[in-house]
Design a protein around this motif. Sequence first.
Motif, short mmCIF file in Angstrom:
data_model
loop_
_atom_site.label_atom_id
_atom_site.label_comp_id
_atom_site.label_asym_id
_atom_site.label_seq_id
_atom_site.Cartn_x
_atom_site.Cartn_y
_atom_site.Cartn_z
N SER A 1 0.83 -1.21 0.00
CA SER A 1 0.00 0.00 0.00
C SER A 1 0.86 1.25 0.00
CB SER A 1 -0.92 0.00 1.23
OG SER A 1 -1.79 -1.11 1.21
N GLY A 2 1.91 1.25 0.82
CA GLY A 2 2.80 2.40 0.87
C GLY A 2 3.51 2.64 -0.45
N ASP A 3 3.90 1.56 -1.11
CA ASP A 3 4.55 1.72 -2.41
C ASP A 3 3.61 2.32 -3.44
OD1 ASP A 3 6.94 0.78 -1.45
OD2 ASP A 3 6.87 -1.13 -2.51
N GLN A 4 2.35 1.89 -3.44
CA GLN A 4 1.40 2.44 -4.40
C GLN A 4 1.19 3.94 -4.13
OE1 GLN A 4 0.11 0.72 -7.20
NE2 GLN A 4 1.79 -0.57 -6.48
N LEU B 1 4.00 11.29 -8.66
CA LEU B 1 3.34 11.91 -9.81
C LEU B 1 2.58 13.18 -9.45
CD1 LEU B 1 1.91 8.64 -11.40
CD2 LEU B 1 3.78 10.04 -12.32
N THR B 2 2.01 13.20 -8.25
CA THR B 2 1.09 14.29 -7.91
C THR B 2 1.62 15.23 -6.82
OG1 THR B 2 -0.03 12.98 -6.20
CG2 THR B 2 -0.87 12.80 -8.48
N GLY B 3 2.65 14.81 -6.10
CA GLY B 3 3.15 15.62 -4.99
C GLY B 3 2.54 15.27 -3.65
N GLY B 4 1.63 14.32 -3.59
CA GLY B 4 1.06 13.90 -2.31
C GLY B 4 -0.30 13.30 -2.50
N PRO B 5 -0.87 12.69 -1.49
CA PRO B 5 -0.29 12.50 -0.16
C PRO B 5 0.78 11.41 -0.18
CG PRO B 5 -2.39 11.38 -0.28
CD PRO B 5 -2.22 12.10 -1.58
N HIS B 6 1.70 11.51 0.75
CA HIS B 6 2.78 10.54 0.88
C HIS B 6 2.33 9.44 1.85
CE1 HIS B 6 5.49 13.20 -1.25
NE2 HIS B 6 5.02 14.19 -0.52
N PRO B 7 2.99 8.28 1.78
CA PRO B 7 2.68 7.25 2.78
C PRO B 7 2.94 7.77 4.19
CG PRO B 7 4.08 6.38 1.03
CD PRO B 7 4.01 7.86 0.83
N GLU B 8 2.06 7.44 5.11
CA GLU B 8 2.25 7.89 6.50
C GLU B 8 3.38 7.13 7.17
OE1 GLU B 8 -1.37 7.83 8.73
OE2 GLU B 8 -2.44 9.08 7.27
N ASP B 9 3.51 5.85 6.83
CA ASP B 9 4.55 5.01 7.42
C ASP B 9 5.61 4.71 6.38
OD1 ASP B 9 3.20 4.73 9.94
OD2 ASP B 9 1.83 3.32 8.96
N ASP B 10 6.79 4.36 6.85
CA ASP B 10 7.88 3.98 5.96
C ASP B 10 7.56 2.62 5.35
OD1 ASP B 10 10.22 3.20 4.73
OD2 ASP B 10 11.50 3.53 6.47
N PHE C 1 9.39 0.65 3.93
CA PHE C 1 10.48 -0.29 4.11
C PHE C 1 10.69 -0.69 5.57
CE2 PHE C 1 11.20 1.71 0.05
CZ PHE C 1 11.39 0.59 -0.75
N ALA C 2 9.84 -0.19 6.44
CA ALA C 2 9.86 -0.60 7.85
C ALA C 2 8.43 -0.72 8.35
CB ALA C 2 10.65 0.40 8.68
N PRO C 3 7.62 -1.58 7.73
CA PRO C 3 6.22 -1.70 8.14
C PRO C 3 6.10 -2.26 9.56
CG PRO C 3 6.79 -3.42 6.56
CD PRO C 3 7.97 -2.51 6.65
N SER C 4 5.19 -1.69 10.31
CA SER C 4 5.06 -2.03 11.73
C SER C 4 4.39 -3.38 11.96
CB SER C 4 4.26 -0.95 12.46
OG SER C 4 2.90 -0.98 12.02
N GLY C 5 3.53 -3.79 11.04
CA GLY C 5 2.74 -4.99 11.27
C GLY C 5 1.49 -4.73 12.08
N ARG C 6 1.22 -3.46 12.37
CA ARG C 6 0.00 -3.07 13.11
C ARG C 6 -0.78 -2.09 12.24
NH1 ARG C 6 4.18 -2.68 16.32
NH2 ARG C 6 4.25 -0.41 16.18
N LEU C 7 -2.00 -2.46 11.90
CA LEU C 7 -2.83 -1.61 11.05
C LEU C 7 -3.57 -0.59 11.90
CD1 LEU C 7 -4.38 -4.19 8.55
CD2 LEU C 7 -2.39 -2.72 8.22
#
Length: 195
Positions: free
Chosen positions: A45-48, A55-64, A66-72
């Motif tokens: 989801s973060g990569d998408q 392409l648009t300037g935002g919004p950016h992923p809230e979490d990294d 490459f370091a997903p927490s495993g907690r939604l």
Amino acid sequence: MTEWNILTQAHAALRQAVAGVPDNGWQLPTPCADWNVTQVLQHASGDQLGYASSLTGGPHPEDDPFAPSGRLSASVADTLEPALEAAEQAWSEVAENAVDVPVPLPPFKLPAPVAVGACALDAAVHAWDIAMATGRPSPLTADLARDLLPVAHQIVEGPRAYGMYAAALDAEANDDAVATLLRYLGRNPAWTPTP
């Protein structure tokens, strides 16, 4: 509005894989390094969102990614769908003949068909990761894999130098299109969860 069939197919594969995760399947290990299914969902989801925001300037992923927490912090649907919709909307505005399309991976600008293919590759391979983790049939089809392999050949080596892709695995004589793509990306097409 531009229609990108490769992205539509890859997003359908990711949606299919996520829909097949059982309620007790979100902590299962996946072929994606040391990540479980929830972490792969967060990363995908973060990569998408990353491609969309390039392409648009935002919004950016809230979490990294490459370091997903495993907690939604939201439901599965509210984690995945806004990201896919943002990517679909952003790519619909990119002309097929655009040359320097911004992407969130080196070299950071690519011709449109390669750039959207990179976004699709990410979604399709993580769909495979999730399906394998949950014992479901692969949503990564042979046709989609054949379309994605030339894209992979054009984009992977630069990011691989930064550790964004694993080293390629040796091809085997009986590899089909899906196995060929996965091995090139450093994934074992015969991966199964370790008991």
